[in-house]
Design a protein around this motif. Structure first.
Motif, PDB file in Angstrom:
ATOM      1  N   MET A 197      -3.228  10.903  -1.661  1.00  0.00           N
ATOM      2  CA  MET A 197      -3.146  10.941  -0.200  1.00  0.00           C
ATOM      3  C   MET A 197      -2.332  12.137   0.266  1.00  0.00           C
ATOM      4  SD  MET A 197      -2.437   6.957   0.761  1.00  0.00           S
ATOM      5  CE  MET A 197      -3.498   5.633   0.194  1.00  0.00           C
ATOM      6  N   ASN A 220      -0.589   2.760  10.548  1.00  0.00           N
ATOM      7  CA  ASN A 220      -0.372   2.181   9.227  1.00  0.00           C
ATOM      8  C   ASN A 220       0.351   0.847   9.388  1.00  0.00           C
ATOM      9  OD1 ASN A 220      -1.353   4.092   7.039  1.00  0.00           O
ATOM     10  ND2 ASN A 220      -0.221   5.524   8.347  1.00  0.00           N
ATOM     11  N   GLU A 248       0.856  -1.183   0.000  1.00  0.00           N
ATOM     12  CA  GLU A 248       0.000   0.000   0.000  1.00  0.00           C
ATOM     13  C   GLU A 248       0.894   1.235   0.000  1.00  0.00           C
ATOM     14  OE1 GLU A 248      -3.139   0.386  -0.329  1.00  0.00           O
ATOM     15  OE2 GLU A 248      -3.887  -1.668  -0.100  1.00  0.00           O
ATOM     16  N   LYS A 307      -4.185   4.180   6.888  1.00  0.00           N
ATOM     17  CA  LYS A 307      -4.334   3.865   5.460  1.00  0.00           C
ATOM     18  C   LYS A 307      -3.642   2.548   5.096  1.00  0.00           C
ATOM     19  CE  LYS A 307      -6.435   7.745   4.321  1.00  0.00           C
ATOM     20  NZ  LYS A 307      -7.841   7.762   3.844  1.00  0.00           N
TER      21      LYS A 307
END
Length: 339
Positions: free
Chosen positions: A60, A109, A54, A87
Motif C-alpha cells: 500500500m 479508513n 487491517e 482501505k
C-alpha cells in the motif's frame, strides 16, 4: 471577502447536511419466541466479534507514496506525500519510520489511533476524514503542521490538538459538545475553524485572537459566550442553531463583516439592535427566523444597522437607504416633540 464568496459559503458550505451513521438496529419479524431469542444471541455474538485488523502494508505504501523531494539536510531524497484512502485501515504503525512525510491523507479508513504519526515532525498537512477517531490525544505536538482535517469522525474532545503553526482545522460532523478542551494557547496561528454539524450548545472556550473564520452551523447552540476574544474574526456562521436572542456580541469584535444567523429562533426584530456593537458588519443573513415575517423587516434592520450593505442575499438599494434615513429622522423629531 467578496459577495460571491459569501453566497457560496451561505448556500454550499453550510447548506450541506452532516452525514449520519446508518441505524443498524432492527426488529425481529418472527413471532416465535425461540427464534427471536436465537436471533438476539446471534446479533450479540456479532457485536462481540473483534474488529478485523487491517494494517498499512508495504505494498500500500508503494502505491500511495509520491512527490520525491530533498530531505531537510539536502543530502538525500525521500517521498514526502502519502495517500491511502478507503482501505479499512486500523493500524498505521509502519509510518513511525517515515519521518520525511509532509502530506498525509488517510481518509475513509477505520483508524482509532494516530500516535504512529507523532514522529512525523515535518508534517505540513494531515487528512484523516471519515475514520473512527474519538480523540487525537496520542498525536503529540507537530511543530510544522498547517492544515488538519478530522471531519466525520467521532471526536468527543479536542485534547491533543496543539500545533503551533496550525492554520486551518476541520472538525465537521463529529460529536463535540463543548470546546473547553481546546488548547487555545498553543493555536496562535489558527485562522479558520470548521465545527459544523457537531453537538455544541455554546461557543464558550474559544480564546483565539487570530481566528478569522468560524463555522458553527448545524449545532445546538442556544447562547453566545466567549466571542469577545475573537478580535480578528471577519466571518461567523451560526446557521441552523437554537438562538432566540443576540446577546453575547462584543464591541471587541471590531473586524466582523459577515454574520450568518439563518434558521435560528429569533422572533423579535428588536434583537438586531444588539448588533450595533459590530462596527464593520456589512452582510447579515436572517432568513428562516420568525422575525423575517415582521412588517418592515428590511427597513427596520437598515434603521438599526445603517452601515449594513446586504441583508440575506439582497443589497440595499439607494431608495431603501433614503426611506430608512427619513423614517429615523421622523422618529427622532417626534421624540423631541413629545419630550
Amino acid at each position: 471577502m467578496s459577495d460571491a464568496e459569501d453566497d457560496v459559503l451561505d448556500e454550499e458550505q453550510e447548506g450541506e447536511e452532516p452525514l449520519e451513521e446508518a441505524n443498524e438496529d432492527g426488529e425481529a419479524g418472527d413471532e416465535d419466541g425461540e427464534d427471536k431469542a436465537e436471533e438476539k444471541e446471534e446479533e450479540e455474538g456479532e457485536e462481540e466479534e473483534p474488529e478485523k485488523e487491517e494494517p498499512l502494508t508495504e505494498e500500500m505504501l508503494r502505491e500511495g507514496l509520491s512527490l520525491l523531494c530533498k530531505t531537510g539536510n539536502g543530502l538525500a531524497h525521500a517521498y514526502v506525500k502519502l495517500e491511502v484512502k478507503d482501505k479499512e485501515l486500523t493500524d498505521i504503525s509502519i509510518l513511525e519510520s517515515f519521518i520525511h512525510l509532509r502530506y498525509v491523507d488517510l481518509s475513509q479508513n477505520s483508524l482509532r489511533d494516530l500516535s504512529a504519526l507523532g514522529p512525523l515532525t515535518h508534517l505540513l498537512s494531515l487528512h484523516v476524514d471519515q475514520n473512527r477517531l474519538v480523540s487525537v490525544g496520542g498525536l503529540g505536538e507537530l511543530p510544522y503542521l498547517q492544515q488538519a482535517s478530522l471531519a466525520q469522525n467521532r471526536m468527543q474532545n479536542l485534547q491533543g490538538v496543539a500545533h503551533p503553526r496550525l492554520e486551518t482545522l476541520n472538525l465537521i460532523g463529529n460529536e463535540l459538545r463543548t470546546l473547553e478542551s481546546l488548547e487555545c494557547s498553543k493555536l496562535n496561528s489558527l485562522h479558520t475553524l470548521e465545527l459544523r454539524g457537531n453537538k455544541l450548545q455554546s461557543a464558550a472556550g474559544l480564546y483565539l485572537p487570530n481566528l478569522r473564520e468560524l463555522y458553527l452551523a448545524q449545532n445546538n447552540i442556544t447562547t453566545l459566550e466567549g466571542l469577545e476574544n475573537l478580535v480578528h474574526l471577519t466571518s461567523l456562521h451560526l446557521r441552523d442553531n437554537k438562538l432566540e436572542t443576540l446577546d453575547g456580541f462584543s464591541g471587541n469584535m471590531r473586524a466582523l463583516q459577515y454574520l450568518n444567523l439563518r434558521g435560528n429562533l429569533i422572533s423579535r426584530l428588536q434583537e438586531v439592535e444588539k448588533l450595533k456593537v459590530l462596527p464593520m458588519l456589512r452582510a447579515l443573513v436572517l432568513r428562516e427566523n420568525p422575525c423575517e415575517e415582521e412588517d418592515g423587516y428590511r427597513l427596520e434592520t437598515l434603521i438599526a444597522l445603517p452601515h449594513l450593505e446586504r441583508l440575506d442575499k439582497d443589497f440595499f438599494e439607494e431608495e431603501e437607504r433614503t426611506e430608512a434615513e427619513e423614517t429615523q429622522r421622523s422618529r427622532m423629531e417626534d421624540g423631541i416633540t413629545e419630550s
